[in-house]
Design a protein around this motif. Structure first.
Motif, PDB file in Angstrom:
ATOM      1  N   GLU A  41       0.849  -1.184   0.000  1.00  0.00           N
ATOM      2  CA  GLU A  41       0.000   0.000   0.000  1.00  0.00           C
ATOM      3  C   GLU A  41       0.888   1.237   0.000  1.00  0.00           C
ATOM      4  OE1 GLU A  41      -3.743  -1.868   2.564  1.00  0.00           O
ATOM      5  OE2 GLU A  41      -2.177  -0.713   3.574  1.00  0.00           O
ATOM      6  N   ASP A  42       0.468   2.237  -0.739  1.00  0.00           N
ATOM      7  CA  ASP A  42       1.233   3.484  -0.811  1.00  0.00           C
ATOM      8  C   ASP A  42       0.736   4.438   0.274  1.00  0.00           C
ATOM      9  OD1 ASP A  42       2.628   5.756  -1.376  1.00  0.00           O
ATOM     10  OD2 ASP A  42       2.130   5.809  -3.505  1.00  0.00           O
ATOM     11  N   ARG A  43       1.501   4.533   1.352  1.00  0.00           N
ATOM     12  CA  ARG A  43       1.174   5.439   2.447  1.00  0.00           C
ATOM     13  C   ARG A  43       2.239   6.509   2.587  1.00  0.00           C
ATOM     14  NH1 ARG A  43      -1.114   1.552   7.334  1.00  0.00           N
ATOM     15  NH2 ARG A  43      -2.161  -0.002   6.023  1.00  0.00           N
ATOM     16  N   THR A  44       2.825   6.884   1.458  1.00  0.00           N
ATOM     17  CA  THR A  44       3.926   7.848   1.486  1.00  0.00           C
ATOM     18  C   THR A  44       3.449   9.287   1.313  1.00  0.00           C
ATOM     19  OG1 THR A  44       4.292   7.617  -0.907  1.00  0.00           O
ATOM     20  CG2 THR A  44       5.483   6.112   0.538  1.00  0.00           C
ATOM     21  N   ARG A  45       2.191   9.470   0.905  1.00  0.00           N
ATOM     22  CA  ARG A  45       1.682  10.826   0.644  1.00  0.00           C
ATOM     23  C   ARG A  45       0.387  11.059   1.419  1.00  0.00           C
ATOM     24  NH1 ARG A  45       3.433   8.895  -4.240  1.00  0.00           N
ATOM     25  NH2 ARG A  45       1.362   8.094  -4.715  1.00  0.00           N
ATOM     26  N   ILE A  46       0.310  12.205   2.061  1.00  0.00           N
ATOM     27  CA  ILE A  46      -0.906  12.578   2.793  1.00  0.00           C
ATOM     28  C   ILE A  46      -1.839  13.335   1.848  1.00  0.00           C
ATOM     29  CG2 ILE A  46      -1.815  14.019   4.657  1.00  0.00           C
ATOM     30  CD1 ILE A  46       0.728  13.383   6.222  1.00  0.00           C
ATOM     31  N   THR A  47      -3.094  12.895   1.793  1.00  0.00           N
ATOM     32  CA  THR A  47      -4.096  13.538   0.940  1.00  0.00           C
ATOM     33  C   THR A  47      -4.882  14.568   1.741  1.00  0.00           C
ATOM     34  OG1 THR A  47      -4.339  11.507  -0.364  1.00  0.00           O
ATOM     35  CG2 THR A  47      -6.109  13.132  -0.539  1.00  0.00           C
ATOM     36  N   LEU A  49      -7.874  16.696   3.169  1.00  0.00           N
ATOM     37  CA  LEU A  49      -9.238  16.209   3.409  1.00  0.00           C
ATOM     38  C   LEU A  49     -10.247  16.729   2.381  1.00  0.00           C
ATOM     39  CD1 LEU A  49      -9.451  16.373   7.318  1.00  0.00           C
ATOM     40  CD2 LEU A  49      -8.708  14.496   5.837  1.00  0.00           C
ATOM     41  N   ASN A  50      -9.976  17.895   1.779  1.00  0.00           N
ATOM     42  CA  ASN A  50     -10.935  18.428   0.801  1.00  0.00           C
ATOM     43  C   ASN A  50     -10.726  17.859  -0.607  1.00  0.00           C
ATOM     44  OD1 ASN A  50      -8.532  19.698   0.230  1.00  0.00           O
ATOM     45  ND2 ASN A  50      -9.428  21.751  -0.012  1.00  0.00           N
ATOM     46  N   ARG A  51      -9.804  16.900  -0.731  1.00  0.00           N
ATOM     47  CA  ARG A  51      -9.535  16.307  -2.049  1.00  0.00           C
ATOM     48  C   ARG A  51      -9.801  14.801  -2.073  1.00  0.00           C
ATOM     49  NH1 ARG A  51      -3.872  18.246  -4.365  1.00  0.00           N
ATOM     50  NH2 ARG A  51      -4.750  17.127  -6.149  1.00  0.00           N
ATOM     51  N   ILE A  52     -10.566  14.348  -1.086  1.00  0.00           N
ATOM     52  CA  ILE A  52     -10.859  12.912  -0.992  1.00  0.00           C
ATOM     53  C   ILE A  52     -12.185  12.619  -1.677  1.00  0.00           C
ATOM     54  CG2 ILE A  52     -11.355  11.019   0.607  1.00  0.00           C
ATOM     55  CD1 ILE A  52      -9.550  12.399   2.617  1.00  0.00           C
ATOM     56  N   SER A  53     -12.234  11.543  -2.427  1.00  0.00           N
ATOM     57  CA  SER A  53     -13.472  11.123  -3.088  1.00  0.00           C
ATOM     58  C   SER A  53     -13.848   9.726  -2.607  1.00  0.00           C
ATOM     59  CB  SER A  53     -13.298  11.116  -4.613  1.00  0.00           C
ATOM     60  OG  SER A  53     -12.221  10.277  -4.988  1.00  0.00           O
ATOM     61  N   ALA A  54     -15.128   9.396  -2.713  1.00  0.00           N
ATOM     62  CA  ALA A  54     -15.617   8.091  -2.269  1.00  0.00           C
ATOM     63  C   ALA A  54     -14.911   6.971  -3.030  1.00  0.00           C
ATOM     64  CB  ALA A  54     -17.123   8.004  -2.475  1.00  0.00           C
ATOM     65  N   GLY A  55     -14.514   5.942  -2.304  1.00  0.00           N
ATOM     66  CA  GLY A  55     -13.844   4.798  -2.914  1.00  0.00           C
ATOM     67  C   GLY A  55     -12.332   4.914  -2.934  1.00  0.00           C
ATOM     68  N   ALA A  56     -11.798   6.099  -2.618  1.00  0.00           N
ATOM     69  CA  ALA A  56     -10.352   6.304  -2.640  1.00  0.00           C
ATOM     70  C   ALA A  56      -9.732   5.750  -1.357  1.00  0.00           C
ATOM     71  CB  ALA A  56     -10.020   7.780  -2.786  1.00  0.00           C
ATOM     72  N   THR A  57      -8.611   5.060  -1.504  1.00  0.00           N
ATOM     73  CA  THR A  57      -7.849   4.580  -0.351  1.00  0.00           C
ATOM     74  C   THR A  57      -6.722   5.575  -0.107  1.00  0.00           C
ATOM     75  OG1 THR A  57      -8.385   2.274  -0.862  1.00  0.00           O
ATOM     76  CG2 THR A  57      -6.505   2.669   0.582  1.00  0.00           C
ATOM     77  N   VAL A  58      -6.729   6.197   1.063  1.00  0.00           N
ATOM     78  CA  VAL A  58      -5.857   7.361   1.286  1.00  0.00           C
ATOM     79  C   VAL A  58      -5.218   7.337   2.666  1.00  0.00           C
ATOM     80  CG1 VAL A  58      -7.109   8.885  -0.294  1.00  0.00           C
ATOM     81  CG2 VAL A  58      -7.880   8.668   2.085  1.00  0.00           C
ATOM     82  N   LEU A  59      -4.114   8.084   2.765  1.00  0.00           N
ATOM     83  CA  LEU A  59      -3.503   8.405   4.050  1.00  0.00           C
ATOM     84  C   LEU A  59      -3.854   9.850   4.351  1.00  0.00           C
ATOM     85  CD1 LEU A  59      -1.502   7.673   6.401  1.00  0.00           C
ATOM     86  CD2 LEU A  59       0.281   8.710   4.995  1.00  0.00           C
ATOM     87  N   ILE A  60      -4.419  10.102   5.524  1.00  0.00           N
ATOM     88  CA  ILE A  60      -4.815  11.461   5.887  1.00  0.00           C
ATOM     89  C   ILE A  60      -4.170  11.832   7.222  1.00  0.00           C
ATOM     90  CG2 ILE A  60      -7.010  11.307   4.661  1.00  0.00           C
ATOM     91  CD1 ILE A  60      -8.349  10.912   7.412  1.00  0.00           C
ATOM     92  N   ALA A  61      -4.141  13.110   7.493  1.00  0.00           N
ATOM     93  CA  ALA A  61      -3.605  13.606   8.761  1.00  0.00           C
ATOM     94  C   ALA A  61      -4.416  14.807   9.195  1.00  0.00           C
ATOM     95  CB  ALA A  61      -2.132  13.974   8.621  1.00  0.00           C
ATOM     96  N   GLY A  62      -4.595  14.955  10.494  1.00  0.00           N
ATOM     97  CA  GLY A  62      -5.338  16.100  11.006  1.00  0.00           C
ATOM     98  C   GLY A  62      -5.383  16.080  12.516  1.00  0.00           C
ATOM     99  N   GLN A  63      -6.058  17.067  13.050  1.00  0.00           N
ATOM    100  CA  GLN A  63      -6.197  17.185  14.500  1.00  0.00           C
ATOM    101  C   GLN A  63      -7.646  16.931  14.878  1.00  0.00           C
ATOM    102  OE1 GLN A  63      -4.628  20.851  15.998  1.00  0.00           O
ATOM    103  NE2 GLN A  63      -4.340  20.056  18.067  1.00  0.00           N
ATOM    104  N   VAL A  64      -7.838  16.198  15.961  1.00  0.00           N
ATOM    105  CA  VAL A  64      -9.189  15.861  16.408  1.00  0.00           C
ATOM    106  C   VAL A  64      -9.854  17.119  16.964  1.00  0.00           C
ATOM    107  CG1 VAL A  64     -10.580  14.470  17.989  1.00  0.00           C
ATOM    108  CG2 VAL A  64      -8.493  13.507  16.956  1.00  0.00           C
TER     109      VAL A  64
END
Length: 298
Positions: A41-47, A49-64
């Motif tokens: 799995e490619d977890r080298t790039r953070i996507t 949150l405003n560029r995520i689409s349904a069905g996409a497998t992504v690595l995200i980062a943020g603050q709760v």
């Protein structure tokens, strides 16, 4: 630490974990290193949150910014992340108090999963994640391996064990003993730039090494077996001919060939080692009967 070192020598491997690893055929450090990834799995790039689409497998980062337990058709923990570009929910249907504590507002989170539409919009359901009070470091510049696992032994634990084994391995000694250390290391930790062709090449090299080792082992066993001696069972009282007359059917050509090979082997001083393979009704039992009656003659 070498490939033949017991896996219990690795940090954190006690009797319980060793038993789980045994279920995967892993007893030695070498077994663990040859438990190669099924995929990556490619977890080298953070996507963002405003560029995520349904069905996409992504690595995200943020603050709760919010975390609460919802009581709809199913009880769940909804955690809202903010990365400065947008918001996204993480959804957990099975969670513990410790998870709630580690995902409270103010915590920093990196999560990996597949986006889908939920009750409040796009969300990641049960993603893999890590959280911290402090901002998390950037993702590793390597593809993330996905291994075969078993009950009670998840991906994160396997990855930690493999990293520990690679770090503890005496690479010079392992290489001298014939282990393809560069290829094994590459397959467990391929760089983000690795192509499918490069990964396949490393896999092929290890496969060739394994087949060569298997062939040499079998040749050694064959040589050792040929040195052994057993009783010769040549034709004696012609009980085989009597059996053939009373069969009530004629042996096929294939049955005759198999029978000749078996009886010839029984007549020698070397132990016989044969596998007879065939469909149901092909005649394996009648060949065994002729072999048994040859033994009965003696």
């Amino acid at each position: 630490m070498g490939p033949d070192t017991a896996v219990t020598a690795l940090k954190g491997v006690g009797p319980s974990l060793a038993e789980k690893l045994k279920g995967l055929g892993i007893a030695r450090v070498g077994d663990l290193l040859l438990h190669l990834p099924l995929r990556y799995e490619d977890r080298t790039r953070i996507t963002p949150l405003n560029r995520i689409s349904a069905g996409a497998t992504v690595l995200i980062a943020g603050q709760v910014v919010d975390a609460k337990v919802s009581y709809g058709r199913r009880r769940s923990l909804a955690v809202t992340l903010d990365d400065g570009h947008g918001y996204l929910n993480l959804r957990f249907f099975h969670f513990s108090k410790a998870q709630q504590q580690g995902l409270r507002p103010g915590c920093h989170v990196q999560a990996f999963g597949t986006a889908r539409f939920g009750a409040t919009g796009l969300e990641l359901a049960h993603p893999e994640y890590r959280s911290s009070e402090q901002p998390l470091p950037p993702p590793e510049p390597e593809l993330t391996p996905v291994y075969g696992i078993t009950r009670g032994l998840g991906q994160a634990r396997i990855r930690t064990l493999v990293r520990g084994a690679l770090a503890a391995l005496d690479q010079a000694s392992a290489t001298e003993a014939g282990w393809p250390v560069p290829e094994i290391t590459y397959l467990h930790q391929p760089p983000a730039s690795a192509t499918a062709e490069q990964i396949e090449l490393a896999q092929s090299q290890i496969a060739i090494d394994e087949l060569t080792a298997y062939y040499l082992i079998m040749r050694h066993r064959q040589r050792d077996r040929q040195r052994e001696r057993t009783l010769e069972l040549p034709p004696a009282n012609q009980l085989g001919r009597a059996l053939q007359r009373h069969l009530g059917f004629t042996l096929t050509g294939a049955q005759k060939r198999a029978l000749t090979d078996v009886l010839n082997d029984l007549g020698r001083a070397e132990p016989m080692l044969r596998l007879i393979q065939g469909d149901v009704g092909s005649g394996k039992t009648v060949v065994a009967a002729f072999a048994a009656i040859r033994a009965a003659e003696h």
